[in-house]
Design a protein around this motif. Structure first.
Motif, PDB file in Angstrom:
ATOM      1  N   ARG A 390       4.160  35.850 -18.825  1.00 34.38           N
ATOM      2  CA  ARG A 390       5.457  35.416 -19.365  1.00 34.38           C
ATOM      3  C   ARG A 390       5.309  34.220 -20.311  1.00 34.38           C
ATOM      4  O   ARG A 390       6.061  34.042 -21.251  1.00 34.38           O
ATOM      5  CB  ARG A 390       6.363  35.036 -18.196  1.00 34.38           C
ATOM      6  N   LEU A 391       4.303  33.380 -20.012  1.00 32.14           N
ATOM      7  CA  LEU A 391       4.174  32.124 -20.742  1.00 32.14           C
ATOM      8  C   LEU A 391       2.696  31.783 -20.896  1.00 32.14           C
ATOM      9  O   LEU A 391       1.916  32.007 -19.980  1.00 32.14           O
ATOM     10  CB  LEU A 391       4.852  31.024 -19.913  1.00 32.14           C
ATOM     11  N   LEU A 392       2.329  31.232 -22.060  1.00 31.13           N
ATOM     12  CA  LEU A 392       0.940  30.834 -22.285  1.00 31.13           C
ATOM     13  C   LEU A 392       0.883  29.333 -22.552  1.00 31.13           C
ATOM     14  O   LEU A 392       1.863  28.742 -22.996  1.00 31.13           O
ATOM     15  CB  LEU A 392       0.356  31.577 -23.489  1.00 31.13           C
ATOM     16  N   GLY A 393      -0.282  28.754 -22.312  1.00 31.80           N
ATOM     17  CA  GLY A 393      -0.457  27.333 -22.612  1.00 31.80           C
ATOM     18  C   GLY A 393      -1.787  27.099 -23.284  1.00 31.80           C
ATOM     19  O   GLY A 393      -2.718  27.902 -23.157  1.00 31.80           O
ATOM     20  N   TYR A 407      -3.964  34.593 -29.993  1.00 30.63           N
ATOM     21  CA  TYR A 407      -3.552  34.370 -28.597  1.00 30.63           C
ATOM     22  C   TYR A 407      -2.153  34.967 -28.378  1.00 30.63           C
ATOM     23  O   TYR A 407      -1.909  35.701 -27.425  1.00 30.63           O
ATOM     24  CB  TYR A 407      -3.554  32.856 -28.382  1.00 30.63           C
ATOM     25  N   TYR A 408      -1.263  34.681 -29.290  1.00 29.75           N
ATOM     26  CA  TYR A 408       0.123  35.121 -29.211  1.00 29.75           C
ATOM     27  C   TYR A 408       0.209  36.650 -29.222  1.00 29.75           C
ATOM     28  O   TYR A 408       0.924  37.259 -28.429  1.00 29.75           O
ATOM     29  CB  TYR A 408       0.877  34.529 -30.405  1.00 29.75           C
ATOM     30  N   GLU A 409      -0.564  37.263 -30.104  1.00 31.78           N
ATOM     31  CA  GLU A 409      -0.480  38.717 -30.254  1.00 31.78           C
ATOM     32  C   GLU A 409      -1.280  39.468 -29.202  1.00 31.78           C
ATOM     33  O   GLU A 409      -0.783  40.397 -28.579  1.00 31.78           O
ATOM     34  CB  GLU A 409      -0.968  39.127 -31.652  1.00 31.78           C
ATOM     35  N   ASN A 410      -2.531  39.045 -29.004  1.00 27.09           N
ATOM     36  CA  ASN A 410      -3.421  39.852 -28.175  1.00 27.09           C
ATOM     37  C   ASN A 410      -3.343  39.543 -26.694  1.00 27.09           C
ATOM     38  O   ASN A 410      -3.619  40.399 -25.869  1.00 27.09           O
ATOM     39  CB  ASN A 410      -4.862  39.705 -28.655  1.00 27.09           C
ATOM     40  N   ILE A 411      -2.974  38.332 -26.364  1.00 26.83           N
ATOM     41  CA  ILE A 411      -2.853  37.999 -24.941  1.00 26.83           C
ATOM     42  C   ILE A 411      -1.374  37.997 -24.535  1.00 26.83           C
ATOM     43  O   ILE A 411      -0.995  38.568 -23.530  1.00 26.83           O
ATOM     44  CB  ILE A 411      -3.513  36.639 -24.610  1.00 26.83           C
ATOM     45  N   GLY A 412      -0.561  37.377 -25.351  1.00 27.15           N
ATOM     46  CA  GLY A 412       0.850  37.246 -25.000  1.00 27.15           C
ATOM     47  C   GLY A 412       1.717  38.418 -25.440  1.00 27.15           C
ATOM     48  O   GLY A 412       2.924  38.423 -25.172  1.00 27.15           O
ATOM     49  N   GLY A 413       1.126  39.404 -26.119  1.00 22.96           N
ATOM     50  CA  GLY A 413       1.891  40.579 -26.537  1.00 22.96           C
ATOM     51  C   GLY A 413       3.138  40.238 -27.339  1.00 22.96           C
ATOM     52  O   GLY A 413       4.151  40.923 -27.246  1.00 22.96           O
ATOM     53  N   ARG A 414       3.083  39.150 -28.076  1.00 20.20           N
ATOM     54  CA  ARG A 414       4.183  38.664 -28.924  1.00 20.20           C
ATOM     55  C   ARG A 414       5.445  38.330 -28.136  1.00 20.20           C
ATOM     56  O   ARG A 414       6.523  38.169 -28.697  1.00 20.20           O
ATOM     57  CB  ARG A 414       4.540  39.687 -30.020  1.00 20.20           C
ATOM     58  N   ARG A 415       5.330  38.297 -26.792  1.00 16.83           N
ATOM     59  CA  ARG A 415       6.554  37.997 -26.045  1.00 16.83           C
ATOM     60  C   ARG A 415       6.433  36.666 -25.308  1.00 16.83           C
ATOM     61  O   ARG A 415       7.430  36.126 -24.861  1.00 16.83           O
ATOM     62  CB  ARG A 415       6.890  39.171 -25.112  1.00 16.83           C
TER      63      ARG A 415
END
Ligand code: WTA
Length: 650
Positions: A390-393, A407-415
Motif C-alpha cells: 500500500r505504501l513505500l518508503g 520503485y513507483y512503477e515496478n514495486i508499487g504498481g503505480r498505486r
C-alpha cells in the motif's frame, strides 16, 4: 552526478496518492476529527501551537505519571515532557502484552538460510523480562551502559528492550563493523556488558562475530561479562568467569520483571555515528520524546494500522533500525518483518518473494537497493505478486528521479505513494517527509513534518529559494538528540555554532518554488556509501594505522549504485614498493579495522597530497581531480605540484 543534479532541477512530474488511500489514512482521519480541512491548515495550526500537536500525540502513550510541561527550550537544549514518568518499554511491549495485542505477532523473523521464527507480543514480553532479570542479576543498574553486537536476530530487539526496561543504556554496534570499530565505541560508552552471538550467515558465508570480538575484548577495560547467543551453534571460545551463553543465563529466570519508572528525559540509548573527525559521535536519545516522535511518524508517515505487515529493511545497528524496526513499530503495536540476510541472496528475487510470502503492506528501504534491483531488472519483481503493498518508503540518501520512478512503477504498481523520508541519527525521527496525502515529486523529500520549521540558508544565514545552501532546522522536535555522549563541546560546535539557536544538519538542500525540499548530499567530510555514513577521517586513520603507510586522503567518488564509493590516495613509507598486491593488503586492512562497508574501492599511491599552508589536506581539490572537474584556485596550496601527482595515480 551532474546529470543527476540536472534531472533534479528539472523534475516537474507530480504524483497524487490514490483517493481511497488518502481518505482512509491516519492523518486524514485525525484531521477530520479536529475539523482541519487540509494540509495547509494543519501546518498553520501546528506552527501556531506545536505543543498542542505533540501533547495530543503524547496522550496516546501511557505515562506512569503525567507531565505538566510539554517543552522547555533553552537552545541548544530541549526537554520534552520532562516531569512525566515514563518508560518506552511499557509502551512498546508491556501494554500490548497485557492487552488485546497479546497474541499478535510482533516480529516475523527470516534467516538467510530460510529459517523462520514468529514472536508474539507476549513471547517478546517474556523473553525481555527474562533477560532483564538476568541483567539485574549481573549487577546492571539504571544508567549502566550495555554494548550490543548482534546480527538481525530477535535477540537484538530483545536485548535492547531488556536494557531499556531496567533503565540501562544500550549502545548497539552494527554487526558489519569489525573489531576495532566495536572496541572504540565500547570504550567510549564505558560498557559493563557485551551481548553478542557466535556467528551468522551473510551471502552464505559464515561470519564469526564472537571470534572477532575476542580479538579486542581484553582492550575494553570496563567489560565484566560477555553474553553469547548461540545462533548457529558454531564453536566459540568461552572465557571462564567472563563469558556466558544466553540460554544458560536465562535458564530459570522469572518471566515477569518490573519495568523501571523513569523520567521522560532519562537516556534510552547511545548510537555512534560518523562525524567529520575520525572519532565517532555518541548520539544520545531519551525515553519520552523519542517514543512520541517515532510513534507519531509511524502513525502519520507510514500510516501504520493493526492489519499491516510492515517491513523496514534497515539493519537495527543503524538509527533507521532503532526507530523504525524496533521502537516505532512496537509502540504502534505493528507486525514487522525481521530479515537476517543479504537482499539479493540466493537470487535477486529474495525481497519480492518475501513481500509475497508475508503479504507485506508497507515497505521501507534505501535508494541504493532500489538502484541495485533496477540493474537486475524488472523480471525479478514481476515474478512475484506485490499487490499487498500500500505504501513505500525510502531513506538514507537522495533518491534520484529515475530510481524513484522505477520503485513507483515496478514495486508499487503505480498505486503506492513513496515516502522519501529525510532524517538523521541525530534527529531520531523523520524530519522532512511526505505524508500519505501529499502530492509527490520524484526525488524530493517533500516538506518538513508538521510543527517543524526547516530552511536552506546561505553562509550569512539568509534564506535561499531555488538555490542550494545549508539545510537547517529552526524548531525543536521531540525525538531530537539531547547531546553527544561525554562531549558537550562537540555537540555545540558541530551543530549549533554556525547559526545561533539553529540546528545545522550538515546537508546541502534546495527549496523549490512550491516549497518542496531537494536534498543534495553532505556538505562536510562525511561519505554516504550505499546509505551508510562513513567519515573520511575514520578511513584515513585506519589506513595510516598500517605500518607501511605514512599518510592518506580519502574522498567520495560518485557511483551510480552506491551513491558514493571510497577512493583513497596513500603515501607509502620510503622504499616501500607501490604494488597491486599492496593495494589489496591495504583494502583488507581497512576491512579488518572498520568493516566491509568502509573498504576503499580505489587506492592510488602518491608521493605527496595537496595541502594548505597550515597543513590541511585539500579533499575538495582531490575530489575535483578525481571526477575530472576543474580544480579551481590552487594558489592557497603549499604544494600545487601535488595536484599533478594525483593524475598519475589514477
Ligand atoms: C542522508 C539515516 C536524502 C543525509 C536516517 C543525512 C538522506 C544522512 C535521506 C543521515 C533522504 C538520509 N534523502 N538524503 N531521504 N535520508 N539522508 O545518520 O545526508 O545514518 O544527513 O541517518 O543520510 O544518515 P544517518
Amino acid at each position: 552526478m551532474s546529470d543527476h543534479l540536472d534531472a533534479l532541477l528539472h523534475e516537474k512530474r507530480i504524483f497524487y496518492p490514490p483517493e481511497e488511500l488518502v481518505k482512509e489514512s491516519n492523518i486524514r482521519k485525525w484531521m477530520d476529527e479536529r475539523n482541519i480541512k487540509g494540509y495547509s491548515e494543519l501546518i498553520k495550526r501546528c506552527e501556531e501551537d506545536p505543543e498542542w500537536f505533540w501533547d495530543e500525540l503524547a496522550q496516546e502513550l501511557d505515562w506512569f505519571e503525567p507531565y505538566t510541561k510539554i517543552l522547555e527550550w533553552n537552545p541548544p537544549y530541549a526537554k520534552w515532557f520532562a516531569d512525566g514518568k515514563f518508560n518506552i518499554v511499557h509502551n512498546a511491549l508491556d501494554r500490548h502484552a497485557k492487552g488485546w495485542r497479546k497474541n499478535k505477532i510482533a516480529y516475523i523473523w527470516e534467516g538467510e538460510d530460510g529459517r523462520r521464527r514468529k514472536l508474539t507480543y507476549f513471547d517478546l514480553y517474556r523473553e525481555v523480562n527474562r533477560l532483564a532479570n538476568a541483567l539485574k542479576g549481573l549487577g546492571v543498574r539504571k544508567g549502566d551502559r550495555v554494548s550490543i553486537y548482534l546480527p538481525m536476530i530477535p535477540e537484538l530487539p530483545i536485548a535492547m528492550l531488556a536494557c531499556a526496561k531496567i533503565g540501562a543504556i544500550h549502545s548497539v554496534v552494527f554487526s558489519g563493523f569489525w573489531a576495532k570499530a566495536f572496541k572504540e565505541r565500547a570504550i567510549d560508552a564505558g560498557s559493563k556488558i557485551v551481548i553478542t552471538a557466535d556467528a551468522f550467515h551473510r551471502r552464505g558465508k559464515l561470519i564469526k562475530l564472537k571470534d572477532t570480538l575476542d580479538t579486542v575484548i581484553d582492550d575494553i577495560p570496563t567489560i565484566e561479562k560477555v553474553i553469547v547467543v548461540e545462533h548457529l551453534k558454531t564453536e566459540v571460545d568461552m572465557k571462564e568467569g567472563r563469558d556466558v551463553f544466553w540460554d544458560d543465563l536465562l535458564k530459570g529466570q522469572e518471566k515477569e520483571c518490573e519495568t523501571e519508572i523513569l523520567g521522560a528525559e532519562d537516556t534510552l540509548f547511545i548510537l555512534y555515528t560518523s562525524g567529520t573527525t575520525g572519532k565517532p559521535k555518541g548520539v544520545v536519545h531519551t525515553h519520552g520524546g523519542y517514543a512520541v516522535g517515532t510513534y507519531t511518524t509511524m502513525k502519520f508517515v507510514f500510516d501504520i494500522r493493526d492489519d499491516d505487515i510492515y517491513w523496514c529493511t534497515a539493519d537495527i545497528g543503524w538509527i533507521t533500525g532503532h526507530s523504525y524496526v524496533v521502537y516505532g513499530p512496537l509502540i504502534a503495536g505493528a507486525t514487522s518483518i525481521l530479515y537476517d540476510g543479504a537482499p539479493d541472496y540466493p537470487d535477486p528475487g529474495r525481497l519480492w518473494k518475501m513481500i509475497e510470502d508475508y503479504g507485506v503492506t508497507i515497505f521501507y528501504t534505501a535508494p541504493t537497493l532500489v538502484r541495485m534491483f533496477m540493474k537486475y531488472g524488472e523480471k525479478w519483481p514481476q515474478d512475484h505478486d506485490l499487490s499487498s503493498l500500500r505504501l513505500l518508503g525510502s531513506v538514507g540518501e537522495p533518491i534520484n528521479p529515475e530510481a524513484w520512478m522505477w520503485y513507483y512503477e515496478n514495486i508499487g504498481g503505480r498505486r503506492c505513494p513513496i515516502m522519501d523520508t529525510w532524517w538523521q541519527t541525530e534527529t531520531g525521527m523523520h524530519i522532512i517527509t511526505p505524508l500519505p496525502i501529499s502530492p509527490l515529486k520524484p526525488g524530493s523529500a517533500y516538506k518538513p513534518f508538521p510543527t517543524i520549521k526547516a530552511d536552506v540558508l546561505d553562509d550569512d544565514g539568509n534564506s535561499l529559494r531555488g538555490e542550494g545552501g545549508h539545510l537547517v532546522i529552526k524548531t525543536p522536535w521531540p525525538a531530537m538528540f539531547r547531546t553527544l555522549y561525554k562531549d558537550e563541546k562537540r555537540y555545540i560546535e558541530s551543530y549549533w555554532s554556525k547559526f545561533p539557536n539553529i540546528y545545522l544538519t550538515g546537508d546541502v538542500g534546495r527549496i523549490d518554488e512550491d516549497g518542496y525540499f531537494w536534498i543534495q548530499g553532505r556538505e562536510d567530510d562525511i561519505l554516504n556509501v550505499a546509505g551508510h555514513r562513513i567519515s573520511t577521517a575514520e578511513v584515513e586513520s585506519a589506513l595510516v594505522s598500517h605500518p607501511l603507510v605514512v599518510e592518506a586522503a580519502v574522498v567520495g567518488k560518485p557511483d551510480i549504485l552506491k551513491g558514493e564509493e571510497i577512493a583513497a590516495f596513500v603515501i607509502l613509507k620510503e622504499d616501500v614498493k607501490p604494488t597491486q598486491h599492496l593495494k589489496g593488503v591495504l583494502r583488507e586492512h581497512v576491512r579488518k579495522e572498520i568493516g566491509p562497508i568502509a573498504t576503499p574501492s580505489y587506492i592510488g599511491f602518491v608521493d605527496d597530497l595537496p595541502k594548505t599552508r597550515s597543513g590541511k589536506i585539500m579533499r575538495r581539490i582531490i575530489k575535483a581531480k578525481l571526477i575530472g572537474e576543474d580544480v579551481g584556485d590552487t594558489s592557497t596550496l603549499a604544494n600545487p605540484e601535488a595536484v599533478d601527482e594525483l593524475e598519475k595515480a589514477l
